[in-house]
Design a protein around this motif. Structure first.
Motif, PDB file in Angstrom:
ATOM      1  N   GLU A  60      -8.960  -4.695   4.877  1.00  0.00           N
ATOM      2  CA  GLU A  60      -7.403  -4.830   5.144  1.00  0.00           C
ATOM      3  C   GLU A  60      -6.942  -6.007   5.322  1.00  0.00           C
ATOM      4  OE1 GLU A  60      -4.541  -2.738   8.478  1.00  0.00           O
ATOM      5  OE2 GLU A  60      -5.822  -1.315   7.402  1.00  0.00           O
ATOM      6  N   VAL A  61      -5.863  -6.442   4.771  1.00  0.00           N
ATOM      7  CA  VAL A  61      -5.092  -7.761   5.019  1.00  0.00           C
ATOM      8  C   VAL A  61      -3.721  -7.312   5.371  1.00  0.00           C
ATOM      9  CG1 VAL A  61      -4.318 -10.027   4.054  1.00  0.00           C
ATOM     10  CG2 VAL A  61      -6.672  -8.985   3.497  1.00  0.00           C
ATOM     11  N   LYS A  62      -3.030  -7.990   6.492  1.00  0.00           N
ATOM     12  CA  LYS A  62      -1.687  -7.893   6.977  1.00  0.00           C
ATOM     13  C   LYS A  62      -0.845  -9.262   6.613  1.00  0.00           C
ATOM     14  CE  LYS A  62      -2.691  -4.706  10.676  1.00  0.00           C
ATOM     15  NZ  LYS A  62      -2.128  -3.387  10.162  1.00  0.00           N
ATOM     16  N   VAL A  63       0.355  -8.771   5.776  1.00  0.00           N
ATOM     17  CA  VAL A  63       1.082  -9.990   5.389  1.00  0.00           C
ATOM     18  C   VAL A  63       2.567  -9.743   5.851  1.00  0.00           C
ATOM     19  CG1 VAL A  63       2.206 -10.899   3.373  1.00  0.00           C
ATOM     20  CG2 VAL A  63      -0.322 -10.165   3.254  1.00  0.00           C
ATOM     21  N   SER A  64       2.972 -10.894   6.446  1.00  0.00           N
ATOM     22  CA  SER A  64       4.447 -10.940   6.976  1.00  0.00           C
ATOM     23  C   SER A  64       5.259 -12.019   6.801  1.00  0.00           C
ATOM     24  CB  SER A  64       4.665 -10.422   8.364  1.00  0.00           C
ATOM     25  OG  SER A  64       4.122 -11.573   9.211  1.00  0.00           O
ATOM     26  N   ILE A  65       6.596 -11.958   6.462  1.00  0.00           N
ATOM     27  CA  ILE A  65       7.338 -12.979   5.995  1.00  0.00           C
ATOM     28  C   ILE A  65       8.734 -12.772   6.760  1.00  0.00           C
ATOM     29  CG2 ILE A  65       8.470 -12.052   3.839  1.00  0.00           C
ATOM     30  CD1 ILE A  65       8.617 -15.118   2.715  1.00  0.00           C
ATOM     31  N   SER A  66       9.314 -13.977   7.363  1.00  0.00           N
ATOM     32  CA  SER A  66      10.646 -14.168   8.252  1.00  0.00           C
ATOM     33  C   SER A  66      10.649 -15.345   8.564  1.00  0.00           C
ATOM     34  CB  SER A  66      10.340 -13.142   9.548  1.00  0.00           C
ATOM     35  OG  SER A  66       9.783 -13.484  10.568  1.00  0.00           O
ATOM     36  N   GLY A  67      11.768 -15.895   8.657  1.00  0.00           N
ATOM     37  CA  GLY A  67      12.318 -17.072   9.260  1.00  0.00           C
ATOM     38  C   GLY A  67      12.153 -18.408   8.244  1.00  0.00           C
ATOM     39  N   ILE A  68      11.029 -18.724   8.026  1.00  0.00           N
ATOM     40  CA  ILE A  68      10.781 -19.979   7.131  1.00  0.00           C
ATOM     41  C   ILE A  68      10.693 -19.297   5.584  1.00  0.00           C
ATOM     42  CG2 ILE A  68       9.228 -21.765   6.427  1.00  0.00           C
ATOM     43  CD1 ILE A  68       8.464 -21.787   9.505  1.00  0.00           C
ATOM     44  N   PRO A  69      11.598 -19.901   4.790  1.00  0.00           N
ATOM     45  CA  PRO A  69      11.813 -19.462   3.450  1.00  0.00           C
ATOM     46  C   PRO A  69      10.307 -19.532   2.527  1.00  0.00           C
ATOM     47  CG  PRO A  69      13.616 -20.896   3.924  1.00  0.00           C
ATOM     48  CD  PRO A  69      12.689 -20.752   4.886  1.00  0.00           C
ATOM     49  N   TYR A  70       9.845 -18.358   2.203  1.00  0.00           N
ATOM     50  CA  TYR A  70       8.823 -18.121   1.408  1.00  0.00           C
ATOM     51  C   TYR A  70       7.425 -18.342   2.134  1.00  0.00           C
ATOM     52  CZ  TYR A  70      12.385 -18.539  -2.102  1.00  0.00           C
ATOM     53  OH  TYR A  70      13.311 -18.357  -2.976  1.00  0.00           O
ATOM     54  N   GLN A  71       7.456 -18.676   3.397  1.00  0.00           N
ATOM     55  CA  GLN A  71       6.146 -19.141   4.142  1.00  0.00           C
ATOM     56  C   GLN A  71       5.801 -17.678   4.601  1.00  0.00           C
ATOM     57  OE1 GLN A  71       5.719 -20.452   8.355  1.00  0.00           O
ATOM     58  NE2 GLN A  71       4.782 -22.146   7.269  1.00  0.00           N
ATOM     59  N   VAL A  72       4.537 -17.171   4.258  1.00  0.00           N
ATOM     60  CA  VAL A  72       3.858 -15.940   4.583  1.00  0.00           C
ATOM     61  C   VAL A  72       2.809 -16.258   5.454  1.00  0.00           C
ATOM     62  CG1 VAL A  72       2.797 -13.789   3.708  1.00  0.00           C
ATOM     63  CG2 VAL A  72       4.720 -15.156   2.380  1.00  0.00           C
ATOM     64  N   SER A  73       2.769 -15.319   6.484  1.00  0.00           N
ATOM     65  CA  SER A  73       1.659 -15.159   7.542  1.00  0.00           C
ATOM     66  C   SER A  73       0.660 -13.946   7.116  1.00  0.00           C
ATOM     67  CB  SER A  73       2.138 -14.820   8.937  1.00  0.00           C
ATOM     68  OG  SER A  73       2.925 -15.818   9.388  1.00  0.00           O
TER      69      SER A  73
ATOM     70  N   TRP B  96      -4.002 -17.221   8.501  1.00  0.00           N
ATOM     71  CA  TRP B  96      -3.755 -18.386   7.491  1.00  0.00           C
ATOM     72  C   TRP B  96      -2.206 -17.935   6.849  1.00  0.00           C
ATOM     73  CZ3 TRP B  96      -7.106 -14.546   6.407  1.00  0.00           C
ATOM     74  CH2 TRP B  96      -6.903 -13.709   5.416  1.00  0.00           C
ATOM     75  N   LEU B  97      -1.672 -19.215   6.173  1.00  0.00           N
ATOM     76  CA  LEU B  97      -0.418 -19.278   5.775  1.00  0.00           C
ATOM     77  C   LEU B  97      -0.588 -19.087   4.034  1.00  0.00           C
ATOM     78  CD1 LEU B  97       1.286 -21.849   7.922  1.00  0.00           C
ATOM     79  CD2 LEU B  97       1.352 -19.220   8.093  1.00  0.00           C
ATOM     80  N   ALA B  98       0.422 -18.553   3.463  1.00  0.00           N
ATOM     81  CA  ALA B  98       0.655 -18.683   1.964  1.00  0.00           C
ATOM     82  C   ALA B  98       2.297 -19.242   1.971  1.00  0.00           C
ATOM     83  CB  ALA B  98       0.477 -17.508   1.161  1.00  0.00           C
ATOM     84  N   ASP B  99       2.491 -19.863   0.834  1.00  0.00           N
ATOM     85  CA  ASP B  99       3.645 -20.614   0.704  1.00  0.00           C
ATOM     86  C   ASP B  99       3.946 -20.912  -0.661  1.00  0.00           C
ATOM     87  OD1 ASP B  99       6.020 -21.552   1.095  1.00  0.00           O
ATOM     88  OD2 ASP B  99       5.339 -22.967   2.750  1.00  0.00           O
ATOM     89  N   GLU B 100       4.961 -21.137  -0.862  1.00  0.00           N
ATOM     90  CA  GLU B 100       5.396 -21.715  -2.321  1.00  0.00           C
ATOM     91  C   GLU B 100       5.434 -23.164  -2.248  1.00  0.00           C
ATOM     92  OE1 GLU B 100       5.093 -20.244  -5.090  1.00  0.00           O
ATOM     93  OE2 GLU B 100       5.101 -18.101  -4.617  1.00  0.00           O
ATOM     94  N   PRO B 101       5.418 -23.971  -3.665  1.00  0.00           N
ATOM     95  CA  PRO B 101       5.512 -25.430  -3.439  1.00  0.00           C
ATOM     96  C   PRO B 101       7.038 -25.791  -3.228  1.00  0.00           C
ATOM     97  CG  PRO B 101       4.539 -24.702  -5.391  1.00  0.00           C
ATOM     98  CD  PRO B 101       4.697 -23.492  -4.751  1.00  0.00           C
ATOM     99  N   THR B 102       7.130 -26.997  -2.862  1.00  0.00           N
ATOM    100  CA  THR B 102       8.580 -27.388  -2.392  1.00  0.00           C
ATOM    101  C   THR B 102       9.435 -27.476  -3.904  1.00  0.00           C
ATOM    102  OG1 THR B 102       7.816 -29.793  -3.076  1.00  0.00           O
ATOM    103  CG2 THR B 102       7.953 -28.915  -0.529  1.00  0.00           C
ATOM    104  N   ASP B 103       8.929 -27.679  -5.039  1.00  0.00           N
ATOM    105  CA  ASP B 103      10.215 -27.673  -6.051  1.00  0.00           C
ATOM    106  C   ASP B 103      10.464 -26.368  -6.334  1.00  0.00           C
ATOM    107  OD1 ASP B 103       7.447 -26.641  -6.685  1.00  0.00           O
ATOM    108  OD2 ASP B 103       7.363 -27.552  -8.755  1.00  0.00           O
ATOM    109  N   ILE B 104       9.866 -25.127  -5.754  1.00  0.00           N
ATOM    110  CA  ILE B 104      10.592 -24.016  -6.075  1.00  0.00           C
ATOM    111  C   ILE B 104      11.226 -23.647  -4.446  1.00  0.00           C
ATOM    112  CG2 ILE B 104       9.797 -23.326  -8.126  1.00  0.00           C
ATOM    113  CD1 ILE B 104       7.781 -21.610  -6.607  1.00  0.00           C
ATOM    114  N   SER B 105      11.351 -24.494  -3.614  1.00  0.00           N
ATOM    115  CA  SER B 105      12.107 -24.245  -2.411  1.00  0.00           C
ATOM    116  C   SER B 105      11.172 -23.774  -1.433  1.00  0.00           C
ATOM    117  CB  SER B 105      13.449 -22.994  -2.381  1.00  0.00           C
ATOM    118  OG  SER B 105      14.200 -23.610  -3.292  1.00  0.00           O
TER     119      SER B 105
END
Length: 133
Positions: free
Chosen positions: A4-17, A25-34
């Motif tokens: 089981e994996v838990k994922v949440s996003i809030s506050g920082i655009p596209y940054q996922v905990s 750990w974090l997941a995110d998108e590259p800066t070229d797509i904000s």
């Protein structure tokens, strides 16, 4: 597989905990797509799951056989140019075996590389059930 994996996003655009067991750990998108580029993007996470599972499976197999496999290096990538149709995803990977292995051992390890649990998940039908909580 009962992971089981838990994922949440809030506050920082596209940054996922992301969390699993006691790991975070974090997941995110590259800066070229904000995104902020503070972690791997979802596609990179998927490729890392396949690569990690494959490397672990190969290492376990070689250890059971007492083969001189000293390490495994795998480069993975999505190959959009090889897509036979819009609904098919093509993943290419190159495996390097480190150690004094025979040609027969290398060939068998290549066969075993398709046996990891994540490879099996990705190459068989998957049903994803989503519900609002």
């Amino acid at each position: 597989m009962d992971e089981e994996v838990k994922v949440s996003i809030s506050g920082i655009p596209y940054q996922v905990s992301v969390s699993a067991r006691d790991h975070r750990w974090l997941a995110d998108e590259p800066t070229d797509i904000s995104g902020g580029d503070t972690g791997p993007n979802p596609g990179e996470l998927l490729l890392s799951s396949l690569g990690s599972c494959t490397a672990i499976t190969l290492t376990m197999y070689a250890q059971r056989k007492k083969w001189p496999l000293e390490g495994v290096e795998i480069d993975l990538r999505f190959n959009s140019a090889a897509k036979p149709d819009p609904k098919t995803t093509v993943i290419d990977y190159d495996i390097r075996f480190i150690g004094n292995l025979t040609d027969e051992q290398r060939a068998r390890l290549m066969e075993i590389s398709h046996s990891c649990p994540i490879h099996k998940v990705l190459t068989n039908p998957v049903i994803i059930n989503a519900k609002e909580d």
